[in-house]
Structure formats: structure tokens, C-alpha cells
Design a protein around this motif. Structure first.
Motif: not given
Length: 188
Positions: A144, A146-147, A171-173, A175, A177-180
């Protein structure tokens, strides 16, 4: 055969712990409901969790934590009974549903893979994951992102001179703004 997975949160520059030694440096705030749901669903797929001493000591919080919100209570209810194997040269005892590793990492994983059981063999902690990666034992990397750029600390990926080819599985974004990112190791 049970998969060996390595899943943690990391800063965009690749650190699971910031330069001050805190996981909280990666996520500016506590996980939101969406992240908690995701982490809860992920832990449901784990059959046993392998960890080093530092992560074990950090996670002891959940054994006696009180004043938890609903998502934290649900996660703790899954985490606490989960079998855990702790790798440590300094601990002589462990608490909760944990046991000290009786052999090396490769031997423990081989034994766990040969036993009947469901769920992934999850590895937590950078040092143990680095050892597993060097031995070619990790089947999936799940991060995951983190921005935030923290500029140093403990890296998610071990610094090894070994190429590992990966296949993007998911992949998953969120809300927040963390991207998996979920990658499977490709093997010949």
C-alpha cells in the motif's frame, strides 16, 4: 500449495518506517474506513503470520488494546487468534497465539507449506522479508503506497543484487490517495 506473501504500507520512496523509526511517519493519519476494510479483508486470507522480534513487539499492542473503534475491534478479533511464528535471537518467550520459530526461515516455510491448512503464509517486517526474498521464498509482494516521501528509514524492498521478475495481479486506488499494488513473482 500455500503462498508466501509480504504485505505492508510504504511511502512513495519505498520506506515502511520513516527516519525517526515510526510507522506513523508513513501514514500522516490513522487508516480511514476504506483502508481498514481492505486490511481486514486481507488478514482474513492469512493462515499464519511470520514476523521478526521488532514487528512482534509492535503488534503486541493488539493483545491488550482497549478503547478501539469498530474496525479496530474487528481487525483485532481476526489478528489475535491468528497463529504467529516469531523469529528472534533475543526473546525466550512470546505471548498470545505466537510461538518462537524452531528452525530457520526456509525450514519453517517448508514445514508450513507441507502441513494441511488454508490461508497465506504472511511475512511481516523488513528484515525477515529481506531474508525470505534473498532465499527466493516470497510468492507475492503487496504494498500500500502512501502519498508521502519520507527520505529514509527502513525500506520495503531489500537491497539485494538479485533480479526478481514480477507480474502485476491487482491495483487499487483508495479515496485517501493510497495505491495498492499486488505483484506475483514469476518463476521459470
Amino acid at each position: 500449495m500455500r503462498s508466501v506473501t509480504y504485505s505492508m504500507g510504504a511511502s512513495l520512496d519505498g520506506y515502511i518506517v520513516g527516519p525517526g523509526g515510526e510507522i506513523a511517519e508513513i501514514a500522516a493519519e490513522a487508516p480511514d474506513e476504506e483502508i481498514w476494510r481492505f486490511v481486514i479483508d486481507e488478514i482474513r486470507g492469512v493462515g499464519v503470520h511470520l514476523m521478526g522480534r521488532r514487528l512482534y513487539e509492535t503488534m503486541l499492542y493488539w493483545e491488550t488494546a482497549d478503547q478501539l473503534d469498530d474496525a479496530e475491534l474487528e481487525w483485532a478479533a481476526l489478528w489475535n487468534p491468528l497463529p504467529k511464528v516469531v523469529f528472534s535471537h533475543t526473546l525466550s518467550t512470546v505471548q498470545g497465539n505466537a510461538r518462537l520459530a524452531s528452525g530457520g526461515l526456509a525450514e519453517e516455510i517448508e514445514r508450513l507449506r507441507s502441513e494441511p491448512g488454508e490461508g497465506d503464509i504472511a511475512i511481516g517486517g523488513a528484515t525477515l522479508a529481506a531474508e525470505a526474498a534473498a532465499l527466493g521464498l516470497i510468492d507475492e509482494y503487496r504494498v500500500r503506497v502512501y502519498p508521502v516521501l519520507v527520505g529514509g528509514g527502513i525500506p520495503y524492498f531489500p537491497q539485494r543484487e538479485r533480479r526478481v521478475d514480477l507480474e502485476l495481479v491487482e491495483t487499487r486506488t483508495f479515496s485517501s490517495k493510497v495505491v495498492y499494488l499486488r505483484y506475483r513473482v514469476t518463476r521459470d
